[in-house]
Design an enzyme around this catalytic site. Structure first.
Site, PDB file in Angstrom:
ATOM      1  N   ASP A   1      36.067   3.551  15.562  1.00 38.14           N
ATOM      2  CA  ASP A   1      37.005   2.027  14.946  1.00 38.14           C
ATOM      3  C   ASP A   1      37.412   1.447  16.075  1.00 38.14           C
ATOM      4  O   ASP A   1      38.437   0.961  16.085  1.00 38.14           O
ATOM      5  CB  ASP A   1      38.136   2.677  14.101  1.00 38.14           C
ATOM      6  CG  ASP A   1      38.601   1.682  13.227  1.00 38.14           C
ATOM      7  OD1 ASP A   1      37.879   0.557  13.125  1.00 38.14           O
ATOM      8  OD2 ASP A   1      39.711   1.824  12.624  1.00 38.14           O
TER       9      ASP A   1
ATOM     10  N   LYS B   1      54.754   7.110  14.008  1.00 40.84           N
ATOM     11  CA  LYS B   1      53.657   6.669  13.291  1.00 40.84           C
ATOM     12  C   LYS B   1      53.645   7.571  12.012  1.00 40.84           C
ATOM     13  O   LYS B   1      53.759   8.914  12.217  1.00 40.84           O
ATOM     14  CB  LYS B   1      52.195   6.851  13.884  1.00 40.84           C
ATOM     15  CG  LYS B   1      51.101   6.217  13.066  1.00 40.84           C
ATOM     16  CD  LYS B   1      49.876   6.257  13.820  1.00 40.84           C
ATOM     17  CE  LYS B   1      48.606   5.645  13.060  1.00 40.84           C
ATOM     18  NZ  LYS B   1      47.457   5.792  13.852  1.00 40.84           N
TER      19      LYS B   1
END
Length: 465
Positions: free
Chosen positions: A226, A121
């Site tokens: 989130d 990532k």
């Protein structure tokens, strides 16, 4: 910007040395001067400007000559530095295809020497789709100035720390392998994002599992902030895995309840639309204590028992203050006393209060005697002061009269002096007007020693003869 790893094969050691020099210069420069890059890189045989030209061709650097000749790193150059470090550490040996794109990051496949596939990532803060980082993320904390590359590095470090801690406490998260700059390497989750799933065999079980994760995170002192269908992975066996952790906050955050309710509402809304699940309407006016705990009800922030762990303290999550840290340390050490002990101390306090009352009465009596003595002495002092004031007034009046007399005599003498001075001035002016002669000033050095000065001397001698 597309990550083209093929260029990495043709970069030399000097190229990475210059890239590292630009990165070091960006600690205190937005645009690093080319002279400073040459000094930091300090290549043996020179050639820094040639290397800069090569890096600029591959878009690893950006050239800016608006104020001075300088360079700055691009995200592609930052990617190459992180990938080079990971390869040198032996974390992976190859970079594959891109498997995910988000508003804050890109995800790629990487492989080791033994063929195991992992996920890499790369955080990319500063995209035009998401630039409200200062208001929606706590990476900056107390800083005012910031750089997108530096913020991406902070986000990667925070996500790596959260992933490690959650894995140690048994949460279903990917296995964090390594972190460098803005790059995080983790195990690849064999599943699909929940947003791509159209059907589930047991949607009720998955729904309860996801809500249980939200409550369990709050019990350990954290809120995801989130938690939606985009950040939940599910495999063929309907096993749930959480991803994306940089935005997590503490349960002590001032907006913790709002974030908790928002996460719960996202799950309720998604399962109601996608899998046609029906839920009982949540009435805010009903007290939580009056509702039976056995029935399936919407989890609330106030009903969560937040004593399972203190991960927000360990990870310094946003919203966790120093005051709350002190309270947790007291709770752990056992310094908080029971109420029964407090009641026993109350009887001893009553005995101390009676003794204090007796001592205060004695002090008041002594104060009254002292006040009577001081009032008599003050009266005598007032009389003496009044007599002194009257004598001082008489003396001041006499001195004022004498000074007035002296001033009058001085005024008469001044008038006489003025008259005499004016007379002398007039006499001097009259004498000067009778026989006026032109004399050269001492400071006039014009034509010194020339013909004009010589002629003037001859004329003076003729006049004297």
């Amino acid at each position: 910007m597309k990550l083209d790893v093929d260029v990495l094969r043709y970069l030399s050691r000097e190229d990475f040395r210059v890239l590292t020099a630009v990165e070091m210069g960006m600690r205190n420069h937005e645009i690093v001067p080319s002279v400073l890059i040459d000094r930091i890189a300090s290549l043996k045989h020179g050639g820094t400007y040639k290397v800069l030209k090569n890096l600029l061709k591959h878009k690893l650097l950006h050239h800016d000559a608006s104020k001075y000749d300088g360079f700055r790193l691009t995200y592609l150059g930052y990617d190459f530095l992180a990938i080079k470090t990971m390869v040198n550490r032996g974390v992976f040996t190859a970079v594959g295809r891109q498997i995910g794109v988000g508003k804050e990051s890109d995800i790629f496949e990487v492989s080791r020497e033994d063929g195991t596939i992992m996920a890499m990532k790369l955080h990319r803060l500063g995209r035009t789709s998401f630039r409200a980082v200062k208001s929606k993320r706590d990476y900056l904390r107390h800083r005012n100035n910031y750089n997108w590359l530096y913020l991406s590095r902070l986000a990667a470090l925070k996500e790596y720390a959260f992933m490690k801690a959650l894995e140690e406490h048994g949460f279903p998260v990917p296995n964090a392998v390594d972190c460098n700059r803005h790059c995080v390497v983790m195990s690849l989750v064999q599943g699909y994002p929940l947003v791509q799933v159209k059907e589930l065999q047991n949607p009720e079980v998955v729904f309860e599992t996801i809500l249980g994760l939200i409550v369990r995170l709050a019990e350990h002192g954290l809120i995801h902030c989130d938690f939606n269908e985009f950040n939940i992975m599910i495999d063929d066996d309907e096993k749930v895995t959480m991803i994306d952790f940089p935005q997590m906050v503490s349960v002590s955050h001032r907006n913790a309840e709002m974030y908790f309710d928002r996460d719960v509402e996202c799950i309720y809304k998604f399962f109601g639309k996608r899998f046609k699940m029906t839920f009982e309407e949540h009435d805010d006016n009903v007290d939580v204590s009056e509702v039976d705990t056995d029935e399936s009800s919407r989890p609330s922030f106030s009903s969560v028992n937040k004593t399972a762990g203190f991960l927000d303290k360990e990870l310094a999550a946003s919203g966790f203050t120093r005051k709350e840290q002190d309270e947790i340390e007291r709770f752990i050490e056992g310094d908080i006393e029971d109420d029964a002990g407090g009641e026993g101390e109350g009887t001893e306090d009553n005995g101390h209060e009676s003794e204090l009352n007796q001592t205060t009465i004695k002090d008041l009596d002594s104060l009254k005697l002292e006040q009577e003595k001081t009032t008599s002495s003050h009266n005598e002092e007032d009389r003496i002061e009044e007599s002194q004031q009257t004598s001082n007034v008489s003396q001041s009046r006499e001195s004022e009269n004498a000074s007035d007399r002296e001033e009058e005599s001085e005024d008469v003498n001044d008038a006489q002096l003025v008259k005499s001075l004016t007379k002398q001035r007039r006499r001097a002016i009259a004498a000067a007007s009778r026989g006026r002669k032109n004399y050269a000033s001492r400071n006039s050095y014009k034509d010194k020693g020339g013909k004009s000065s010589h002629n003037s001397k001859i004329q003076k001698q003729l006049n004297s003869w």
